[in-house]
Design an enzyme around this catalytic site. Structure first.
Site, PDB file in Angstrom:
ATOM      1  N   ASP A 106       0.842  -1.181   0.000  1.00 15.06           N
ATOM      2  CA  ASP A 106       0.000   0.000   0.000  1.00 15.06           C
ATOM      3  C   ASP A 106       0.888   1.246   0.000  1.00 15.06           C
ATOM      4  OD1 ASP A 106      -2.187   1.700   0.283  1.00 15.06           O
ATOM      5  OD2 ASP A 106      -2.725   1.019   2.279  1.00 15.06           O
ATOM      6  N   PHE A 161     -11.295  -1.184  -0.068  1.00 12.18           N
ATOM      7  CA  PHE A 161     -10.739  -1.928   1.057  1.00 12.18           C
ATOM      8  C   PHE A 161     -11.041  -3.395   0.790  1.00 12.18           C
ATOM      9  CE2 PHE A 161     -10.417  -3.782   5.254  1.00 12.18           C
ATOM     10  CZ  PHE A 161      -9.210  -3.248   5.666  1.00 12.18           C
TER      11      PHE A 161
END
Length: 188
Positions: A106, A161
């Site tokens: 990420d 997500f």
């Protein structure tokens, strides 16, 4: 409670993941076949435990496998940017080719921390094999070590997500056989 009801959409099915992991294992086998030293596979717990196991079974070389635990999310959905190693390696990686196996890259903070840590442990090279990558969210540039390579399974849309296949929200959903988008009402 059926976990599948919490999923907005499936991004990659069990079959798609299996095929991609097989391809990654074949590529790693090809890339490290001529090396005198077998690579050390280091899974980043807990999110990469399924991916690490499946990947290891698809690498046709004599490898060693270990896990390291790094925490940077807690029970939230955003990395706190300050990863800490909470469970260290058992393997001695000095002079070895390390392949860090990550569930998702990420911000890059965790990976940068781990690569630096492997350098201090004396790894001769550090590669990364990530199931998922969110390059649009990268905040920290990481540099591979030596002859290190970057292997990526799938790229993810930055605003999703995702859970499943080892990825969690608050330690749940890891056991889903696919990767899917968690419904926002579950985590907001």
């Amino acid at each position: 409670m059926d976990l599948n009801d919490h999923i907005e959409k499936i991004l990659w099915t069990e079959q798609q993941i299996s095929e991609r992991v097989s391809e990654l294992g074949s590529q790693i086998t090809k890339d490290f076949k001529s090396g005198a030293i077998a690579p050390a596979i280091v899974g980043v717990a807990t999110g990469a435990f399924l991916f690490t196991a499946d990947l290891a079974r698809n690498i046709h070389l004599p490898i060693t496998v270990d896990f390291i635990r790094v925490e940077s999310y807690g029970s939230g959905t955003v990395s706190n940017g300050r990863p800490t190693i909470s469970f260290d390696l058992k393997l001695d990686v000095r002079g070895k080719h390390v392949i860090l196996v990550e569930d998702i890259v990420d911000t890059g903070s965790t990976l940068s921390c781990l690569i630096d840590y492997m350098k201090t442990k004396g790894a001769s090279s550090v590669s990364v094999c990530a199931l998922l990558d969110k390059p649009a969210r990268r905040k920290v540039h990481f540099e591979l070590v030596g002859e290190g390579k970057y292997y990526c399974g799938f790229e993810v849309c930055p605003d999703n997500f995702v859970v499943g296949y080892g990825l969690d929200f608050d330690e749940v959903y890891r056991n889903l056989p696919y990767v899917g988008v968690l419904k926002p009402e579950i985590y907001q």
